[in-house]
Design a protein around this motif. Structure first.
Motif, PDB file in Angstrom:
ATOM      1  N   LEU A   1       0.822  -1.217   0.000  1.00 43.88           N
ATOM      2  CA  LEU A   1       0.000   0.000   0.000  1.00 43.88           C
ATOM      3  C   LEU A   1       0.857   1.270   0.000  1.00 43.88           C
ATOM      4  O   LEU A   1       0.483   2.270  -0.612  1.00 43.88           O
ATOM      5  CB  LEU A   1      -0.952  -0.001   1.203  1.00 43.88           C
ATOM      6  CG  LEU A   1      -2.019  -1.099   1.190  1.00 43.88           C
ATOM      7  CD1 LEU A   1      -2.889  -1.011   2.436  1.00 43.88           C
ATOM      8  CD2 LEU A   1      -2.882  -1.016  -0.063  1.00 43.88           C
ATOM      9  N   LEU A   2       2.011   1.202   0.663  1.00 42.95           N
ATOM     10  CA  LEU A   2       2.888   2.387   0.675  1.00 42.95           C
ATOM     11  C   LEU A   2       3.457   2.650  -0.721  1.00 42.95           C
ATOM     12  O   LEU A   2       3.544   3.797  -1.162  1.00 42.95           O
ATOM     13  CB  LEU A   2       4.020   2.202   1.683  1.00 42.95           C
ATOM     14  CG  LEU A   2       3.595   2.327   3.146  1.00 42.95           C
ATOM     15  CD1 LEU A   2       4.721   1.929   4.080  1.00 42.95           C
ATOM     16  CD2 LEU A   2       3.158   3.764   3.459  1.00 42.95           C
TER      17      LEU A   2
ATOM     18  N   LEU B   1       2.015   1.686  -3.491  1.00 49.33           N
ATOM     19  CA  LEU B   1       0.862   2.110  -4.310  1.00 49.33           C
ATOM     20  C   LEU B   1       0.537   3.593  -4.123  1.00 49.33           C
ATOM     21  O   LEU B   1       0.136   4.265  -5.070  1.00 49.33           O
ATOM     22  CB  LEU B   1      -0.370   1.288  -3.938  1.00 49.33           C
ATOM     23  CG  LEU B   1      -0.676   0.048  -4.772  1.00 49.33           C
ATOM     24  CD1 LEU B   1      -1.960  -0.602  -4.284  1.00 49.33           C
ATOM     25  CD2 LEU B   1      -0.805   0.375  -6.252  1.00 49.33           C
ATOM     26  N   ALA B   2       0.710   4.089  -2.890  1.00 46.19           N
ATOM     27  CA  ALA B   2       0.406   5.504  -2.608  1.00 46.19           C
ATOM     28  C   ALA B   2       1.171   6.404  -3.566  1.00 46.19           C
ATOM     29  O   ALA B   2       0.637   7.390  -4.087  1.00 46.19           O
ATOM     30  CB  ALA B   2       0.756   5.835  -1.163  1.00 46.19           C
ATOM     31  N   GLY B   3       2.440   6.060  -3.827  1.00 46.48           N
ATOM     32  CA  GLY B   3       3.242   6.868  -4.749  1.00 46.48           C
ATOM     33  C   GLY B   3       3.027   6.475  -6.194  1.00 46.48           C
ATOM     34  O   GLY B   3       2.906   7.325  -7.077  1.00 46.48           O
TER      35      GLY B   3
ATOM     36  N   ALA C   1      -5.763  10.352  -7.385  1.00 45.87           N
ATOM     37  CA  ALA C   1      -4.625  10.784  -8.216  1.00 45.87           C
ATOM     38  C   ALA C   1      -5.121  11.414  -9.517  1.00 45.87           C
ATOM     39  O   ALA C   1      -4.604  12.452  -9.944  1.00 45.87           O
ATOM     40  CB  ALA C   1      -3.718   9.587  -8.507  1.00 45.87           C
TER      41      ALA C   1
ATOM     42  N   TYR D   1      -6.119   4.397   4.494  1.00 42.55           N
ATOM     43  CA  TYR D   1      -4.726   4.184   4.938  1.00 42.55           C
ATOM     44  C   TYR D   1      -4.649   4.194   6.462  1.00 42.55           C
ATOM     45  O   TYR D   1      -3.971   3.359   7.064  1.00 42.55           O
ATOM     46  CB  TYR D   1      -3.793   5.257   4.351  1.00 42.55           C
ATOM     47  CG  TYR D   1      -3.229   4.851   3.007  1.00 42.55           C
ATOM     48  CD1 TYR D   1      -2.098   4.055   2.924  1.00 42.55           C
ATOM     49  CD2 TYR D   1      -3.841   5.243   1.819  1.00 42.55           C
ATOM     50  CE1 TYR D   1      -1.587   3.662   1.696  1.00 42.55           C
ATOM     51  CE2 TYR D   1      -3.343   4.854   0.588  1.00 42.55           C
ATOM     52  CZ  TYR D   1      -2.217   4.063   0.527  1.00 42.55           C
ATOM     53  OH  TYR D   1      -1.712   3.651  -0.679  1.00 42.55           O
TER      54      TYR D   1
ATOM     55  N   SER E   1      -9.207   8.153   0.824  1.00 42.74           N
ATOM     56  CA  SER E   1      -7.943   7.425   0.747  1.00 42.74           C
ATOM     57  C   SER E   1      -7.196   7.504   2.082  1.00 42.74           C
ATOM     58  O   SER E   1      -6.687   6.495   2.590  1.00 42.74           O
ATOM     59  CB  SER E   1      -7.103   8.018  -0.384  1.00 42.74           C
ATOM     60  OG  SER E   1      -5.917   7.335  -0.519  1.00 42.74           O
TER      61      SER E   1
ATOM     62  N   PHE F   1      -3.220   1.159   8.807  1.00 39.74           N
ATOM     63  CA  PHE F   1      -2.002   1.318   9.616  1.00 39.74           C
ATOM     64  C   PHE F   1      -2.285   1.424  11.112  1.00 39.74           C
ATOM     65  O   PHE F   1      -1.428   1.089  11.923  1.00 39.74           O
ATOM     66  CB  PHE F   1      -1.161   2.490   9.093  1.00 39.74           C
ATOM     67  CG  PHE F   1      -0.413   2.103   7.848  1.00 39.74           C
ATOM     68  CD1 PHE F   1       0.834   1.496   7.931  1.00 39.74           C
ATOM     69  CD2 PHE F   1      -0.982   2.262   6.599  1.00 39.74           C
ATOM     70  CE1 PHE F   1       1.504   1.081   6.794  1.00 39.74           C
ATOM     71  CE2 PHE F   1      -0.328   1.857   5.451  1.00 39.74           C
ATOM     72  CZ  PHE F   1       0.926   1.263   5.545  1.00 39.74           C
TER      73      PHE F   1
ATOM     74  N   LEU G   1       0.513   5.105  -7.866  1.00 40.96           N
ATOM     75  CA  LEU G   1      -0.734   5.457  -8.555  1.00 40.96           C
ATOM     76  C   LEU G   1      -0.729   6.917  -8.999  1.00 40.96           C
ATOM     77  O   LEU G   1      -1.360   7.273  -9.993  1.00 40.96           O
ATOM     78  CB  LEU G   1      -1.950   5.159  -7.672  1.00 40.96           C
ATOM     79  CG  LEU G   1      -2.248   3.667  -7.443  1.00 40.96           C
ATOM     80  CD1 LEU G   1      -3.446   3.488  -6.543  1.00 40.96           C
ATOM     81  CD2 LEU G   1      -2.474   2.936  -8.761  1.00 40.96           C
TER      82      LEU G   1
ATOM     83  N   PHE H   1      -7.903  -0.112  -2.813  1.00 43.41           N
ATOM     84  CA  PHE H   1      -7.025   1.059  -2.717  1.00 43.41           C
ATOM     85  C   PHE H   1      -6.734   1.642  -4.100  1.00 43.41           C
ATOM     86  O   PHE H   1      -6.620   2.853  -4.256  1.00 43.41           O
ATOM     87  CB  PHE H   1      -5.723   0.707  -1.998  1.00 43.41           C
ATOM     88  CG  PHE H   1      -5.833   0.811  -0.507  1.00 43.41           C
ATOM     89  CD1 PHE H   1      -6.527  -0.150   0.221  1.00 43.41           C
ATOM     90  CD2 PHE H   1      -5.287   1.886   0.170  1.00 43.41           C
ATOM     91  CE1 PHE H   1      -6.656  -0.051   1.596  1.00 43.41           C
ATOM     92  CE2 PHE H   1      -5.409   1.996   1.555  1.00 43.41           C
ATOM     93  CZ  PHE H   1      -6.095   1.024   2.262  1.00 43.41           C
ATOM     94  N   SER H   2      -6.604   0.747  -5.092  1.00 46.74           N
ATOM     95  CA  SER H   2      -6.279   1.272  -6.423  1.00 46.74           C
ATOM     96  C   SER H   2      -7.443   2.076  -6.984  1.00 46.74           C
ATOM     97  O   SER H   2      -7.228   3.062  -7.686  1.00 46.74           O
ATOM     98  CB  SER H   2      -5.861   0.155  -7.367  1.00 46.74           C
ATOM     99  OG  SER H   2      -6.934  -0.686  -7.631  1.00 46.74           O
TER     100      SER H   2
ATOM    101  N   HIS I   1      -7.613   5.437  -4.297  1.00 44.25           N
ATOM    102  CA  HIS I   1      -6.420   6.280  -4.412  1.00 44.25           C
ATOM    103  C   HIS I   1      -6.154   6.655  -5.878  1.00 44.25           C
ATOM    104  O   HIS I   1      -5.680   7.759  -6.162  1.00 44.25           O
ATOM    105  CB  HIS I   1      -5.223   5.556  -3.804  1.00 44.25           C
ATOM    106  CG  HIS I   1      -4.037   6.439  -3.600  1.00 44.25           C
ATOM    107  ND1 HIS I   1      -4.060   7.539  -2.766  1.00 44.25           N
ATOM    108  CD2 HIS I   1      -2.801   6.405  -4.144  1.00 44.25           C
ATOM    109  CE1 HIS I   1      -2.878   8.131  -2.808  1.00 44.25           C
ATOM    110  NE2 HIS I   1      -2.093   7.470  -3.644  1.00 44.25           N
ATOM    111  N   GLY I   2      -6.495   5.726  -6.782  1.00 45.09           N
ATOM    112  CA  GLY I   2      -6.341   6.004  -8.216  1.00 45.09           C
ATOM    113  C   GLY I   2      -7.249   7.142  -8.657  1.00 45.09           C
ATOM    114  O   GLY I   2      -6.844   8.022  -9.425  1.00 45.09           O
TER     115      GLY I   2
END
Lengths: 357, 104
Positions: free
Chosen positions: A252-253, A255-257, B65, B26, B22, B30, A259, B57-58, B61-62
């Motif tokens: 996930l870390l 992916l954060a960057g 982005a 996260y 997002s 975490f 994507l 997440f994709s 978060h996608g």
């Protein structure tokens, strides 16, 4: 297997340095992937290992970030009309065969010569493939650059000659604008899979293969490579997840960057000329070849073929990792630089057309 | 121009929405990382957990982005993308159709 992983305490505690490293390398790797169809994995796996992540967990977590990233990148580039889905599916099917054969070869080498022998095989494959293919890609890009980025089509190129051979079944690839026998696409997909199983970056053979063997443009090849990466990454991730090897936090870390990066890279492809894909790919491949070359003495020493003191080995390995990071950074700089220049040119042309300049 | 500004504003709002979502996802992972790790590394059928997580997440978060770059004005070029290397071949010359002449 999962018990073994947990007993060994293989899931690391994350600190700020690790989080930042994964995010930044994820972003740059994503940017390069979005542009040339692959990249980032070759820095992420050794990078994670240097943070204390065991090799298998590093490979598994990296793989699990690859398929969603490739999926987002492929979708984005499909919307720009660059993905040839049929070509991607045909290539992916033969790439799966290549992966299976590649794994068998790896296992045979591991059984015969142990871990050092396997590492040496991987590094030599890296250097040979990257120097030969990367060298040719870079030479071709340089040649096209001399013509201002647009060169007349060579009717005698290998791809053109293969397209003229009528060997059924003939396949039509609409987006790529190609008609070629299935028997010529299979070896490219197979080699992509073999390389993916060996050095984890199948795109280094897949994209040049689609350009020079199948005859697709750089843009279509790099976009279609993302489809192959998604299918192969998805299958690989399931395999690793069944064995309980994926550290989802690391995934996930990254992916954060990535994507963010992959979408920026995909946007970049709409601004540049086709040969820029070759420039970036060739440059990265040649720098990575140097990096893997620097790692070879360690494996030769482990096999007892040369003698070298530990300090020199450590220096070479550090130099190898730094060179790899430089390779990725150079790719990112070329992408961002050419994108920025093209955007400026476009804005200037637009202003000029409105008579503001 | 005002239309472009309002489009950017809409993108910024969407970026904020998906960005917030997002961050929440996260934070959820975490804050409970030991539980998440325990389940996602069980293997066998639990393999669906890391795969599904990566997919979710994709998407979120996608989307963030996507709207973020759009809100920053970084959008694809308007010019058409040249995806084909093949040049247009010249149209084949029209030849006169063969006709049967009877010289009787």
């Amino acid at each position: 297997m999962q018990e073994v992983v947990q007993q060994a305490g293989q899931f690391i505690d994350l600190n700020l340095t690790a989080v930042l490293f994964l995010f930044i390398v994820g972003f740059i790797g994503g940017l390069v992937s979005g542009f040339i169809g692959s990249g980032g994995a070759f820095v992420l796996t050794p990078g994670m290992m240097s943070l204390g992540v065991p090799a298998t967990v590093a490979v598994a977590s990296n793989m699990c970030h690859k398929f969603p990233k490739a999926m987002v990148g492929a979708y984005k580039r499909w919307r720009y009309g660059q993905v040839d889905l049929k070509l991607g599916l045909v290539m992916a099917a033969s790439a799966i065969l290549g992966v299976l054969v590649g794994i068998k070869i790896q296992e045979a080498i591991l059984a015969a010569w142990g871990q050092a022998g396997s590492n040496l095989y991987v590094s030599v494959a890296f250097v040979v493939v990257l120097v030969v293919v990367g060298g040719y890609v870079f030479y071709d890009a340089w040649k096209i650059s001399r013509y201002g980025g647009e060169m007349p089509v060579n009717e005698n190129s290998l791809a053109r000659r293969l397209q003229r051979i009528n060997l059924p079944p003939m396949l039509n690839f609409k987006t790529a604008g190609i008609r070629i026998s299935m028997w010529f696409t299979i070896p490219v997909g197979f080699a992509t899979g073999m390389l993916a199983a060996t050095i984890a970056v199948g795109g280094f053979i897949g994209v040049p293969g689609m350009i020079y063997f199948v005859g697709a443009s750089g843009l279509v090849s790099s976009a279609t490579e993302l489809v192959i990466a998604f299918i192969m990454g998805f299958g690989g991730s399931i395999k690793w997840a069944i064995n309980g090897m994926v550290d989802i936090r690391l995934t996930l870390l990254i992916l954060a960057g990535s994507l963010l990066g992959v979408q920026l890279g995909a946007i970049g492809t709409t601004y540049v000329k086709d040969h820029m894909i070759k420039v970036v790919m060739g440059a990265i491949m040649l720098i990575v070849a140097v990096s893997r070359g620097l790692a070879i003495p360690q494996y030769l020493k482990e096999l007892g073929l040369i003698s070298l003191d530990q300090g020199a080995i450590a220096t070479l390995m550090t130099a190898s990792f730094i060179t790899m990071c430089i390779g990725l950074a150079v790719g990112a700089i070329i992408i961002l630089g050419s994108m920025w220049q093209a955007r400026r040119r476009e804005k200037y042309a637009l202003k000029e057309s409105y008579g503001q300049v | 121009m005002p239309e472009r500004k309002s489009k950017r504003k809409r993108n910024a709002l969407k970026a904020l929405l998906f960005g917030g979502l997002s961050v929440a996802l996260y934070a959820a992972v975490f804050a409970n990382s030991s539980v998440v790790l325990a389940y996602t590394t069980r293997g066998a059928w639990f393999a669906a957990l890391p795969i599904t997580t990566a997919f979710v997440f994709s998407f979120v978060h996608g989307a963030f982005a996507n709207y973020l770059w759009a809100a920053l004005g970084i959008e694809p070029s308007k010019k058409p993308v040249e995806t084909r290397v093949e040049e247009k071949r010249p149209e084949p010359r029209k030849r006169p159709r063969p006709r049967l002449h009877l010289n009787a």
